[in-house]
Design an enzyme around this catalytic site. Structure first.
Site, short mmCIF file in Angstrom:
data_model
loop_
_atom_site.label_atom_id
_atom_site.label_comp_id
_atom_site.label_asym_id
_atom_site.label_seq_id
_atom_site.Cartn_x
_atom_site.Cartn_y
_atom_site.Cartn_z
N CYS A 65 46.89 32.10 35.73
CA CYS A 65 47.27 32.48 37.09
C CYS A 65 48.15 31.43 37.76
O CYS A 65 48.72 31.69 38.81
CB CYS A 65 46.03 32.75 37.94
SG CYS A 65 44.98 31.30 38.21
N HIS A 102 40.78 23.42 53.13
CA HIS A 102 41.01 24.66 52.37
C HIS A 102 41.33 24.26 50.93
O HIS A 102 42.20 23.44 50.67
CB HIS A 102 42.19 25.44 52.96
CG HIS A 102 42.63 26.58 52.12
ND1 HIS A 102 41.93 27.77 52.08
CD2 HIS A 102 43.68 26.72 51.28
CE1 HIS A 102 42.55 28.59 51.24
NE2 HIS A 102 43.62 27.98 50.75
N HIS A 105 40.53 30.10 46.67
CA HIS A 105 39.71 31.30 46.78
C HIS A 105 38.88 31.48 45.52
O HIS A 105 39.20 30.92 44.47
CB HIS A 105 40.59 32.53 47.01
CG HIS A 105 41.28 32.51 48.34
ND1 HIS A 105 42.48 31.87 48.53
CD2 HIS A 105 40.91 33.01 49.54
CE1 HIS A 105 42.83 32.00 49.80
NE2 HIS A 105 41.91 32.69 50.43
N ASP A 109 36.40 37.55 38.61
CA ASP A 109 37.05 37.92 37.35
C ASP A 109 37.15 36.74 36.39
O ASP A 109 38.07 36.66 35.59
CB ASP A 109 38.43 38.52 37.61
CG ASP A 109 39.38 37.55 38.31
OD1 ASP A 109 38.99 36.41 38.62
OD2 ASP A 109 40.55 37.94 38.56
N ARG A 118 35.85 33.01 39.12
CA ARG A 118 37.08 32.22 38.97
C ARG A 118 37.37 31.55 40.30
O ARG A 118 37.83 32.19 41.24
CB ARG A 118 38.25 33.08 38.54
CG ARG A 118 39.59 32.32 38.51
CD ARG A 118 40.70 33.17 37.93
NE ARG A 118 40.91 34.41 38.64
CZ ARG A 118 41.86 34.62 39.57
NH1 ARG A 118 42.68 33.65 39.91
NH2 ARG A 118 41.95 35.79 40.14
N CYS A 120 39.76 29.72 42.03
CA CYS A 120 41.20 29.50 41.91
C CYS A 120 41.58 28.48 42.99
O CYS A 120 41.63 28.80 44.18
CB CYS A 120 41.91 30.83 42.12
SG CYS A 120 43.67 30.78 41.84
#
Length: 132
Positions: A65, A102, A105, A109, A118, A120
């Site tokens: 990704c 931050h 997310h 999956d 996951r 990410c």
């Protein structure tokens, strides 16, 4: 862990422009531009803002990704998860529990043979401590 709070000016002084945009303004780095490669090295990823330990390299996997992906945090107490409805979609935002940075997310999956999750995470939100 004690909560870390700083003024906006202090964060801007400590962080690069990109680190500030991602961690303090909930931005996202461009995919495939940061440290997303999976390598067999022992170590812990820490928050770039406050130094809190967040993810273990052992739980990093290649998700194709463009961002570092982990199947779990180092400890549930290391992060917080919040509903994020920005950009016209429903996602779960991941933030550092210690300083509210931050991080990215989390999606359901991930690898089915572990947690199925996951995480990410923006690479500019992390610093790697090899050997920990």
């Amino acid at each position: 862990m004690d909560k870390v709070t700083r003024t906006d000016a202090e964060w801007r002084e400590q962080l690069t422009d990109e680190q500030y945009r991602v961690t303090r303004q909930a931005g996202t780095e461009r995919p495939f531009t940061g440290d997303y490669q999976v390598e067999p090295v022992q170590g812990i990823y820490h928050c770039i803002c406050c130094g809190a330990p967040l993810f273990e390299n052992e739980h990093k996997f290649e998700a194709h990704c463009g961002w570092p992906s982990f199947d779990r945090p180092l400890a549930d107490a290391a992060i917080e998860e919040h509903e994020d409805t920005s950009m016209g979609m429903r996602r779960i935002e991941v933030t550092c529990r210690r300083c509210d940075a931050h991080l990215g997310h989390v999606f359901p999956d991930g690898p089915r043979d572990t947690t199925g999750m996951r995480y990410c995470i923006n690479s500019v939100a992390l610093t790697f401590h090899q050997g920990e």
